[in-house]
Write a protein that holds these residues in place. Sequence first.
Motif, PDB file in Angstrom:
ATOM      1  N   VAL A 130      28.282  37.969   1.127  1.00 48.20           N
ATOM      2  CA  VAL A 130      27.677  38.721   2.225  1.00 48.20           C
ATOM      3  C   VAL A 130      26.276  38.213   2.529  1.00 48.20           C
ATOM      4  N   TYR A 131      25.482  37.963   1.498  1.00 46.84           N
ATOM      5  CA  TYR A 131      24.109  37.519   1.737  1.00 46.84           C
ATOM      6  C   TYR A 131      24.039  36.079   2.257  1.00 46.84           C
ATOM      7  N   LYS A 132      24.926  35.215   1.786  1.00 43.53           N
ATOM      8  CA  LYS A 132      24.841  33.813   2.183  1.00 43.53           C
ATOM      9  C   LYS A 132      25.660  33.505   3.436  1.00 43.53           C
ATOM     10  N   ARG A 133      26.858  34.072   3.566  1.00 42.68           N
ATOM     11  CA  ARG A 133      27.751  33.748   4.666  1.00 42.68           C
ATOM     12  C   ARG A 133      28.063  34.927   5.573  1.00 42.68           C
ATOM     13  N   GLY A 134      27.370  36.064   5.381  1.00 42.88           N
ATOM     14  CA  GLY A 134      27.694  37.266   6.122  1.00 42.88           C
ATOM     15  C   GLY A 134      27.076  37.304   7.511  1.00 42.88           C
ATOM     16  N   TYR A 135      27.895  37.590   8.491  1.00 42.69           N
ATOM     17  CA  TYR A 135      27.459  37.781   9.869  1.00 42.69           C
ATOM     18  C   TYR A 135      28.053  39.084  10.374  1.00 42.69           C
ATOM     19  N   ALA A 136      27.306  39.757  11.232  1.00 43.96           N
ATOM     20  CA  ALA A 136      27.768  41.017  11.805  1.00 43.96           C
ATOM     21  C   ALA A 136      28.333  40.761  13.197  1.00 43.96           C
ATOM     22  N   LYS A 137      29.274  41.595  13.570  1.00 45.00           N
ATOM     23  CA  LYS A 137      29.841  41.547  14.911  1.00 45.00           C
ATOM     24  C   LYS A 137      29.209  42.689  15.696  1.00 45.00           C
ATOM     25  N   ILE A 138      28.189  42.352  16.489  1.00 42.95           N
ATOM     26  CA  ILE A 138      27.466  43.353  17.266  1.00 42.95           C
ATOM     27  C   ILE A 138      27.623  43.011  18.741  1.00 42.95           C
ATOM     28  N   ASN A 139      28.233  43.916  19.493  1.00 40.47           N
ATOM     29  CA  ASN A 139      28.510  43.707  20.921  1.00 40.47           C
ATOM     30  C   ASN A 139      29.288  42.419  21.166  1.00 40.47           C
ATOM     31  N   GLY A 140      30.194  42.081  20.250  1.00 43.32           N
ATOM     32  CA  GLY A 140      31.022  40.890  20.397  1.00 43.32           C
ATOM     33  C   GLY A 140      30.316  39.593  20.072  1.00 43.32           C
ATOM     34  N   GLN A 141      29.102  39.664  19.552  1.00 44.99           N
ATOM     35  CA  GLN A 141      28.351  38.468  19.202  1.00 44.99           C
ATOM     36  C   GLN A 141      28.219  38.349  17.693  1.00 44.99           C
ATOM     37  N   ARG A 142      28.112  37.114  17.230  1.00 52.31           N
ATOM     38  CA  ARG A 142      27.974  36.817  15.802  1.00 52.31           C
ATOM     39  C   ARG A 142      26.490  36.780  15.450  1.00 52.31           C
ATOM     40  N   ILE A 143      26.024  37.801  14.761  1.00 46.94           N
ATOM     41  CA  ILE A 143      24.611  37.970  14.425  1.00 46.94           C
ATOM     42  C   ILE A 143      24.449  37.875  12.911  1.00 46.94           C
ATOM     43  N   PRO A 144      23.530  37.020  12.401  1.00 50.34           N
ATOM     44  CA  PRO A 144      23.323  36.971  10.951  1.00 50.34           C
ATOM     45  C   PRO A 144      22.760  38.288  10.426  1.00 50.34           C
ATOM     46  N   ILE A 145      23.204  38.671   9.249  1.00 50.00           N
ATOM     47  CA  ILE A 145      22.716  39.903   8.626  1.00 50.00           C
ATOM     48  C   ILE A 145      21.423  39.557   7.892  1.00 50.00           C
ATOM     49  N   VAL A 146      20.289  39.924   8.485  1.00 51.83           N
ATOM     50  CA  VAL A 146      19.003  39.604   7.879  1.00 51.83           C
ATOM     51  C   VAL A 146      18.231  40.847   7.457  1.00 51.83           C
ATOM     52  N   ASN A 147      18.596  42.010   8.001  1.00 49.21           N
ATOM     53  CA  ASN A 147      17.900  43.240   7.600  1.00 49.21           C
ATOM     54  C   ASN A 147      18.857  44.418   7.664  1.00 49.21           C
ATOM     55  N   ASN A 148      18.414  45.520   7.109  1.00 43.66           N
ATOM     56  CA  ASN A 148      19.248  46.722   7.058  1.00 43.66           C
ATOM     57  C   ASN A 148      19.313  47.457   8.390  1.00 43.66           C
ATOM     58  N   ALA A 149      18.405  47.150   9.303  1.00 43.90           N
ATOM     59  CA  ALA A 149      18.378  47.854  10.590  1.00 43.90           C
ATOM     60  C   ALA A 149      19.643  47.587  11.398  1.00 43.90           C
ATOM     61  N   ASP A 150      20.131  46.351  11.392  1.00 48.10           N
ATOM     62  CA  ASP A 150      21.356  46.029  12.124  1.00 48.10           C
ATOM     63  C   ASP A 150      22.548  46.804  11.565  1.00 48.10           C
ATOM     64  N   VAL A 151      22.609  46.878  10.241  1.00 51.26           N
ATOM     65  CA  VAL A 151      23.704  47.608   9.598  1.00 51.26           C
ATOM     66  C   VAL A 151      23.589  49.091   9.907  1.00 51.26           C
ATOM     67  N   ALA A 152      22.384  49.642   9.810  1.00 52.83           N
ATOM     68  CA  ALA A 152      22.190  51.067  10.044  1.00 52.83           C
ATOM     69  C   ALA A 152      22.498  51.449  11.487  1.00 52.83           C
ATOM     70  N   ASN A 153      22.099  50.612  12.440  1.00 51.29           N
ATOM     71  CA  ASN A 153      22.357  50.922  13.845  1.00 51.29           C
ATOM     72  C   ASN A 153      23.849  50.943  14.158  1.00 51.29           C
ATOM     73  N   SER A 154      24.607  50.075  13.525  1.00 53.32           N
ATOM     74  CA  SER A 154      26.032  49.968  13.835  1.00 53.32           C
ATOM     75  C   SER A 154      26.909  50.911  13.010  1.00 53.32           C
ATOM     76  N   LEU A 155      26.529  51.165  11.756  1.00 53.03           N
ATOM     77  CA  LEU A 155      27.414  51.893  10.844  1.00 53.03           C
ATOM     78  C   LEU A 155      26.864  53.215  10.324  1.00 53.03           C
ATOM     79  N   GLU A 156      25.738  53.708  10.869  1.00 58.53           N
ATOM     80  CA  GLU A 156      25.167  54.935  10.326  1.00 58.53           C
ATOM     81  C   GLU A 156      26.061  56.144  10.558  1.00 58.53           C
ATOM     82  N   LYS A 157      26.890  56.125  11.585  1.00 60.70           N
ATOM     83  CA  LYS A 157      27.806  57.254  11.817  1.00 60.70           C
ATOM     84  C   LYS A 157      28.907  57.309  10.768  1.00 60.70           C
TER      85      LYS A 157
END
Length: 117
Positions: A23-50
Motif C-alpha cells: 500500500v505504501y509503495k505501490r498504492g494508488y487511490a481511485k478518486i473521481n476516476g483518476q489514479r491518485i498516489p496515496i500520500v496523506n490520510n486526507a485523501d483516504v478520510a475524504n473518500s472513506l470516512e462514511k
Amino acid sequence: MLRLVQPFVAWGYVDHATVRALVYKRGYAKINGQRIPIVNNADVANSLEKHDVICVEDVINQLHTVGPKFKEVQQFLWPFKLRTPKGGYESIKKHFILGGSFGNREEYMTDLVQRML
C-alpha cells in the motif's frame, strides 16, 4: 473457471508487513476516476470516512483482515502494478510444488511479493 487459470496464477497468504509495503509503495487511490498516489490520510478520510475508514492504517487493516469494509476499501484502491520478481521466476511451466512458479504458495507468497516490490 479457476481450473482454467490455474497454470497462469500464483496465490497464497501474505503477512501484515507485506500488505503495508504494497500500500505504501505501490498504492494508488481511485478518486473521481483518476489514479491518485496515496500520500496523506486526507485523501483516504475524504473518500472513506462514511465507512469509518479514516487513515491509511485502517485501509491496510481492512485489506489484511478482510474486514467488514473490505469491499469499499478495495474499490477505493487502484490495482497494484508489480514488476517481475528479482532473480526471475523459477519455472513458468511447473507447479510450485514441483519447483515452478504457479499454484498455491501458501505462506511462501510473501517471498514472491517482496521480490516483486
